[in-house]
Write an enzyme that holds these catalytic residues in place. Structure first.
Site, PDB file in Angstrom:
ATOM      1  N   SER A  10       0.793  -1.237   0.000  1.00 40.79           N
ATOM      2  CA  SER A  10       0.000   0.000   0.000  1.00 40.79           C
ATOM      3  C   SER A  10       0.819   1.277   0.000  1.00 40.79           C
ATOM      4  CB  SER A  10      -0.970   0.012   1.188  1.00 40.79           C
ATOM      5  OG  SER A  10      -2.125  -0.735   0.891  1.00 40.79           O
ATOM      6  N   LYS A  55       0.333   3.850  -2.766  1.00 39.86           N
ATOM      7  CA  LYS A  55      -0.627   4.957  -2.738  1.00 39.86           C
ATOM      8  C   LYS A  55       0.058   6.318  -2.650  1.00 39.86           C
ATOM      9  CE  LYS A  55      -4.465   2.321  -0.706  1.00 39.86           C
ATOM     10  NZ  LYS A  55      -3.832   0.999  -0.513  1.00 39.86           N
ATOM     11  N   SER A  86      -5.900   4.065   4.019  1.00 43.28           N
ATOM     12  CA  SER A  86      -5.429   3.084   3.042  1.00 43.28           C
ATOM     13  C   SER A  86      -6.605   2.591   2.206  1.00 43.28           C
ATOM     14  CB  SER A  86      -4.720   1.904   3.719  1.00 43.28           C
ATOM     15  OG  SER A  86      -3.930   1.195   2.796  1.00 43.28           O
TER      16      SER A  86
END
Length: 522
Positions: free
Chosen positions: A184, A187, A361
């Site tokens: 993640s 991102k 997230s």
């Protein structure tokens, strides 16, 4: 298989732990009151604030500020101070107001005293003394502090980088240019690319269009996964409001019965992410409400409806009925250029969406912003277009993309690749005073011990001074963000671990690395 973000509580020093427990309820209330940030785009006035604060929109109460981080004495952390002034509150860092307006309450912390600057001038410390660029507080070289910690076998294959965000200078690196699975932390790249392509004020619009020749009403998806069907929209674009406005427009035309369709053609290609059916992500479609969640959750894993677009259209039809307009069972279609737009609703600005994506997230929002980046870059709004667009936008900024591979916007694709060096370069770019449009990349990072995926981590010396994006897949654990050091420096860091065999131990090892930067050697 995706491993949910892990949140083990770690042993805390008694004073900081008590402060964190005391301030968390107040902090949570403040966060609810100010999120989403509908009309604010952070435009810092000084470099000290733009990089050093990295906390715009968040107020840390006195307990944590005093115990774990500095307050304002030379113009830094002005976000907290300005917020307090805007609310006409007193009490220094406490920001509290008693029932009598005195700024004190029984048992509340006293105002925090002045402290050294959050960010020092180039080449100096808070007191103006020279500093060693590659040392943590106390003068210990970073390599000596971080080296043994990166040797932890729990980290498997690893990459690490630390930069000074005032200069962009790399202070530490270990396999920093080796491309690894980022999970993640992808991102961060998605956020930078989206803000570069679209700007912080951009909004995602959902609309209704009436085909005047056929009388067909089309619900046109604008790629806003935050569109909500809930009664309390909390500042998001509301499907109920859109239905109300659409019904009013139809009644002006003396129309009370329509054939309803829905349009998802803004996006191209498959709706199914390579990860498949998964509670971490709905089908990637231009029309959905509440991210297709079947429960009351607003973040994290959740069961999803099989067809988010059809589900949103059915809910819209029900809302129309409540306003006196009967709609047929909806089906897929495409609005023509001849159709008249009847009503629109728009998301919060992109700056707020980026913050939400990073703090929570949010995979659905990440995939949406990646597709909008592709559209703004002249690419197809599918996974291939996302890959090309994100890479091109980062190249445009002069960032080191060698070895990087972006196959989605969320980081759920295990074939994504990013280097620790690129992640720290992205953070440095967001801290650059000439790039105010990228500031939400910093302000959206979860705050250790307080928000998002770090709310249950760092109850020790790093609480409140580490801000970082987490990443977790099976066998992959990553962490990238910023840390304010006791001597007033702001550092950017990225730690990536692959082929890990124990997610809890790997996460704890990453946390020790960030804590070492935050507090120096014990």
């Amino acid at each position: 298989m995706v491993v949910p973000e892990l949140r083990p509580w770690r042993a805390a020093g008694p004073r900081v732990a008590r402060a964190a427990r005391a301030v968390r309820p107040r902090f949570a209330r403040f966060a609810r009151a100010t999120a989403p940030q509908l009309d604010r785009v952070t435009r810092p006035k000084t470099w000290q604030y733009t990089a050093g604060a990295a906390t715009a929109g968040l107020a840390l109460a006195a307990g944590v500020v005093t115990a774990a981080g500095p307050w304002d004495s030379r113009g830094q952390r002005t976000a907290e101070r300005d917020r307090a002034v805007a609310l006409e509150r007193t009490g220094g860092a406490d920001h509290g107001r008693g029932p009598d307006g005195s700024g004190t309450t029984s048992g509340s912390p006293r105002p925090a005293p002045s402290a050294p600057s959050v960010l020092t001038g180039l080449g100096g410390t808070a007191d103006g003394a020279p500093r060693g660029a590659e040392a943590v507080p106390g003068g210990t070289p970073l390599a000596d502090v971080l080296g043994p910690l990166t040797e932890d076998p729990a980290l498997g294959g690893r990459g690490a980088a630390v930069v000074d965000l005032t200069t962009g200078e790399r202070l530490y690196g270990r396999s920093a240019d080796t491309a690894l699975t980022p999970a993640s932390t992808t991102k961060i790249a998605t956020a930078v690319a989206a803000l570069t392509a679209l700007g912080p004020d951009h909004r995602l619009t959902t609309r209704t269009a009436l085909e005047t020749d056929t009388g067909e009403l089309v619900l046109v998806g604008g790629g806003d996964p935050t569109l909500t069907a809930r009664k309390d929209a909390r500042g998001l674009a509301s499907l109920r409001t859109l239905a109300e406005r659409t019904a009013a427009a139809l009644k002006k035309r003396d129309v009370r019965e329509v054939t309803l369709s829905y349009d998802t053609t803004l996006y191209a290609g498959t709706e199914m992410h390579p990860i498949g059916v998964n509670e971490n992500l709905a089908r990637v479609t231009a029309l959905m409400a509440d991210e297709g969640r079947t429960d009351d959750s607003v973040s994290g894993p959740a069961p999803r409806v099989p067809d988010p677009a059809a589900d949103a259209a059915r809910a819209f039809a029900e809302f129309l009925e409540r306003h006196g307009v009967t709609a047929s069972a909806p089906g897929p279609s495409k609005a023509t250029d001849r159709a008249d737009t009847l009503a629109t609703v728009s998301s919060p600005p992109l700056s707020a969406l980026v913050e939400r994506m990073l703090t929570n997230s949010d995979n659905d929002l990440a995939e949406a912003l990646a597709r909008h980046t592709a559209l703004a870059s002249g690419e197809s709004a599918d996974f291939d277009g996302v890959s090309a667009a994100i890479t091109a936008r980062l190249k445009q900024l002069g960032l080191p993309v060698d070895g990087a591979r972006f196959h989605d916007g969320s980081g759920l694709d295990r074939t994504d690749r990013i280097t620790a060096g690129l992640l720290t370069a992205l953070l440095a770019e967001a801290a650059d005073p000439s790039r105010p449009e990228l500031r939400p990349v910093l302000t959206g990072l979860p705050v250790a011990g307080f928000t998002g995926t770090l709310s249950g981590r760092y109850t020790d010396r790093a609480a409140g001074v580490v801000r970082a994006k987490t990443g977790t897949l099976t066998g992959v654990n990553t962490l990238a963000g910023t840390v304010a050091t006791p001597d007033g420096r702001l550092l950017g860091f990225a730690f990536l671990a692959s082929d890990t065999t124990n997610a809890w131990e790997a996460q704890a090892a990453l946390d020790r690395l960030a804590t070492a930067l935050a507090s120096g050697p014990p």
